[in-house]
Design a protein around this motif. Structure first.
Motif, PDB file in Angstrom:
ATOM      1  N   GLY A 113      43.221  96.548  66.742  1.00 35.09           N
ATOM      2  CA  GLY A 113      42.018  97.066  67.380  1.00 35.09           C
ATOM      3  C   GLY A 113      40.861  97.221  66.422  1.00 35.09           C
ATOM      4  O   GLY A 113      40.845  96.660  65.329  1.00 35.09           O
ATOM      5  N   GLY A 114      39.873  98.004  66.835  1.00 32.10           N
ATOM      6  CA  GLY A 114      38.683  98.181  66.014  1.00 32.10           C
ATOM      7  C   GLY A 114      37.754  96.981  66.122  1.00 32.10           C
ATOM      8  O   GLY A 114      37.792  96.217  67.089  1.00 32.10           O
ATOM      9  N   LYS A 115      36.936  96.806  65.107  1.00 29.33           N
ATOM     10  CA  LYS A 115      35.951  95.726  65.085  1.00 29.33           C
ATOM     11  C   LYS A 115      36.286  94.778  63.951  1.00 29.33           C
ATOM     12  O   LYS A 115      36.220  95.166  62.779  1.00 29.33           O
ATOM     13  N   LYS A 116      36.669  93.530  64.296  1.00 30.14           N
ATOM     14  CA  LYS A 116      37.114  92.583  63.278  1.00 30.14           C
ATOM     15  C   LYS A 116      36.739  91.162  63.668  1.00 30.14           C
ATOM     16  O   LYS A 116      36.531  90.852  64.833  1.00 30.14           O
ATOM     17  N   GLU A 117      36.694  90.308  62.647  1.00 26.46           N
ATOM     18  CA  GLU A 117      36.475  88.884  62.875  1.00 26.46           C
ATOM     19  C   GLU A 117      37.803  88.156  62.796  1.00 26.46           C
ATOM     20  O   GLU A 117      38.595  88.401  61.881  1.00 26.46           O
ATOM     21  N   GLY A 118      38.056  87.270  63.759  1.00 23.79           N
ATOM     22  CA  GLY A 118      39.289  86.489  63.764  1.00 23.79           C
ATOM     23  C   GLY A 118      39.000  85.015  63.626  1.00 23.79           C
ATOM     24  O   GLY A 118      37.840  84.587  63.547  1.00 23.79           O
ATOM     25  N   GLU A 119      40.049  84.213  63.606  1.00 21.98           N
ATOM     26  CA  GLU A 119      39.882  82.769  63.469  1.00 21.98           C
ATOM     27  C   GLU A 119      39.394  82.130  64.763  1.00 21.98           C
ATOM     28  O   GLU A 119      38.643  81.157  64.756  1.00 21.98           O
ATOM     29  N   ILE A 120      39.855  82.675  65.916  1.00 22.50           N
ATOM     30  CA  ILE A 120      39.505  82.097  67.212  1.00 22.50           C
ATOM     31  C   ILE A 120      38.431  82.920  67.918  1.00 22.50           C
ATOM     32  O   ILE A 120      37.499  82.393  68.485  1.00 22.50           O
ATOM     33  N   TRP A 121      38.573  84.247  67.877  1.00 19.74           N
ATOM     34  CA  TRP A 121      37.613  85.140  68.492  1.00 19.74           C
ATOM     35  C   TRP A 121      37.545  86.429  67.686  1.00 19.74           C
ATOM     36  O   TRP A 121      38.426  86.746  66.883  1.00 19.74           O
ATOM     37  N   ASN A 122      36.458  87.137  67.873  1.00 21.30           N
ATOM     38  CA  ASN A 122      36.296  88.438  67.248  1.00 21.30           C
ATOM     39  C   ASN A 122      36.746  89.514  68.235  1.00 21.30           C
ATOM     40  O   ASN A 122      36.764  89.289  69.445  1.00 21.30           O
ATOM     41  N   VAL A 123      37.103  90.662  67.705  1.00 24.07           N
ATOM     42  CA  VAL A 123      37.437  91.790  68.578  1.00 24.07           C
ATOM     43  C   VAL A 123      36.482  92.940  68.282  1.00 24.07           C
ATOM     44  O   VAL A 123      36.126  93.190  67.124  1.00 24.07           O
ATOM     45  N   ASP A 124      36.047  93.586  69.327  1.00 21.58           N
ATOM     46  CA  ASP A 124      35.188  94.765  69.216  1.00 21.58           C
ATOM     47  C   ASP A 124      35.754  95.805  70.180  1.00 21.58           C
ATOM     48  O   ASP A 124      35.247  96.011  71.279  1.00 21.58           O
ATOM     49  N   LEU A 125      36.853  96.443  69.749  1.00 19.22           N
ATOM     50  CA  LEU A 125      37.616  97.344  70.611  1.00 19.22           C
ATOM     51  C   LEU A 125      37.359  98.794  70.240  1.00 19.22           C
ATOM     52  O   LEU A 125      37.232  99.131  69.061  1.00 19.22           O
ATOM     53  N   GLN A 126      37.300  99.660  71.260  1.00 19.59           N
ATOM     54  CA  GLN A 126      37.032 101.081  71.023  1.00 19.59           C
ATOM     55  C   GLN A 126      38.162 101.746  70.242  1.00 19.59           C
ATOM     56  O   GLN A 126      37.936 102.621  69.419  1.00 19.59           O
ATOM     57  N   ILE A 127      39.395 101.317  70.534  1.00 17.46           N
ATOM     58  CA  ILE A 127      40.559 101.947  69.903  1.00 17.46           C
ATOM     59  C   ILE A 127      40.899 101.236  68.606  1.00 17.46           C
ATOM     60  O   ILE A 127      40.992 100.007  68.566  1.00 17.46           O
ATOM     61  N   ARG A 128      41.070 102.014  67.555  1.00 19.21           N
ATOM     62  CA  ARG A 128      41.541 101.498  66.270  1.00 19.21           C
ATOM     63  C   ARG A 128      42.859 102.193  65.975  1.00 19.21           C
ATOM     64  O   ARG A 128      42.906 103.403  65.767  1.00 19.21           O
TER      65      ARG A 128
END
Length: 455
Positions: A113-128
């Motif tokens: 979770g949290g806010k991160k950059e990935g290889e295919i998509w990024n995640v911007d999730l409220q829960i970390r």
């Protein structure tokens, strides 16, 4: 590259995937609910997709494979599998057996979770998720894949050996021993000292936030824990008939007791848990005392008035007339067994504290979400590294610390424990307390040695 965002609902988390132009291209998730079966004396954890279709493998695992495990373990698996099957929807995998090593790595990013950059998509999730929770959920996935499909060959199961030092005492001979751990798991360091209880100045901050941004429900719940030492389960299990006038003018009794209609997280400790309606007539159930039918907590009249004010406010006819669903939920889902004798309107008993959105009884998970928000706004640190500390229980620890000057037997009576020595855990000083204690001891020793010049 797109981004994945999350939205919290009462049944679980719904995810939305956006493309690089911020256009919504996918809505996915796995949601669920918990259902009691009094006839079978069983709690069922049910997971579905967003269309309400049952996810069979998840439900078989939760209710058959681990159906005999403790409630908390099943509840943790329930939360973990909702995330797992949400991820499978994201990557368009219908059968968990088809998950690849690459998918597992993306699952780990999604789970964190949290806010991160990935290889295919990024995640911007409220829960970390903290490391301990992350590891717990990975353990659920291992057990699920093993029990359901016999899968043990994914990266989740790879282990490595680590050396640990063991020995007894400062002068003991230290030895190196090897221990296996899962490579996918994260390191969980020793938890540093965090506030173990709510101090008076923190309570003032909390109540200022409640006054400004919340309502009577939050004020009453916090006061019952902080000023009267109730556990959160005992608070959420309170019903209309549990507020009884005391023989002493200006006071009321809160009756702590269990009912068949209680969820496991609405129960008290040290009271009889009925298994059938016949138990309501049992002499043990109708008597007060530890491990008997009920316990009584004396509250001031003002606290009883706040409780009644919240009941009146939350059951307002004008408010309910605007929402037939809320009225229906209040009538059917908030109903509690009638076991007392005090008069009630229409002889109907209900759980006092409600979920604002649905008018079903407030759950511990729902309350925990609210309380974390209150703590955050009050600037009070919640956790470091894990979520193992029960936030609500910090108020009960505060209640105990406020009475720490009393004898152990008096503290036992106030905390309603059956054993006085079990109260010792509530003496839980944090770093600030220990510094204050050291300074007092240092001052006392100095006065003993040099004499008190103030005399």
């Amino acid at each position: 590259m797109g981004v994945i965002k999350d939205k919290q609902t009462s049944l679980g988390t719904v995810y939305e995937r956006y493309d690089s132009n911020n256009e919504l291209i996918q809505k996915f998730g796995a949601i669920g609910f918990i259902k009691e079966s009094p006839e079978k004396k069983m709690t069922y954890f049910i997971i579905t997709d967003l269309n309400g279709k049952l996810i069979d493998d998840a439900n078989i695992y939760l209710n058959e494979k681990i159906g005999d495990k403790k409630y908390k373990k099943r509840e943790s698996a329930f939360s973990a599998l909702k995330i797992f099957f949400s991820f499978l929807k994201l990557v368009h995998i219908d059968n968990p057996q088809n998950i690849t090593n690459s998918d597992i790595r993306n699952l780990q990013l999604f789970l964190e979770g949290g806010k991160k950059e990935g290889e295919i998509w990024n995640v911007d999730l409220q829960i970390r998720r903290y490391n301990q929770t992350y590891n717990t959920y990975l353990n659920v996935y291992r057990d699920f894949l093993d029990k359901m499909y016999g899968m043990t060959n994914s990266p989740l199961f790879e282990t490595t050996k680590t050396g640990i030092t063991v020995g007894n005492g400062f002068f003991a001979h230290a030895q190196k021993e090897s221990k296996e751990r899962y490579k996918a798991n994260k390191k969980v360091g020793e938890q540093k000292s965090v506030p173990k209880y709510i101090k008076p100045y923190q309570y003032e901050k909390i109540m200022a936030v409640v006054e400004d941004s919340y309502g009577l429900r939050e004020k009453v719940i916090i006061d019952l824990m902080y000023n009267y030492g109730l556990r959160i389960g005992e608070v959420l299990g309170l019903t209309f008939e549990d507020i009884e006038p005391s023989y002493k003018d200006g006071y009321y009794n809160l009756i702590i007791r269990d009912r068949l209609t209680d969820k496991p997280t609405q129960r008290g400790k040290g009271v009889m848990t009925p298994t059938s309606v016949d138990d309501y007539e049992n002499n043990n159930y109708t008597n007060e005392g530890n491990h008997l039918g009920y316990q009584a907590v004396l509250i001031e009249e003002e606290m009883a008035e706040f409780l009644q004010e919240y009941i009146d406010e939350s059951r307002d006819d004008i408010l309910l007339s605007r929402s037939p669903i809320k009225r229906e939920n209040l009538k059917n889902k908030a109903r509690a067994d009638r076991v007392g004798t005090i008069p009630l309107l229409n002889n109907e008993n209900q759980y006092i504290f409600l979920n604002h959105q649905h008018y079903t009884p407030l759950t511990q998970a729902g309350w925990g979400y609210v309380l974390r928000g209150i703590f955050k706004k009050a600037g009070i640190h919640v956790d470091k590294g894990t979520k193992s500390t029960n936030l609500s229980h910090r108020f009960r620890h505060a209640y105990a610390m406020k009475h720490k000057g009393k004898g152990i037997l008096e503290l036992q009576r106030l905390l309603r424990h059956s054993n006085p020595y079990s109260c010792e855990v509530y003496y839980n000083p944090d770093d600030e307390d220990q510094v204050e204690l050291l300074e007092k001891n240092h001052k006392r020793n100095k006065e003993d040695f040099y004499g008190d010049d103030s005399k």
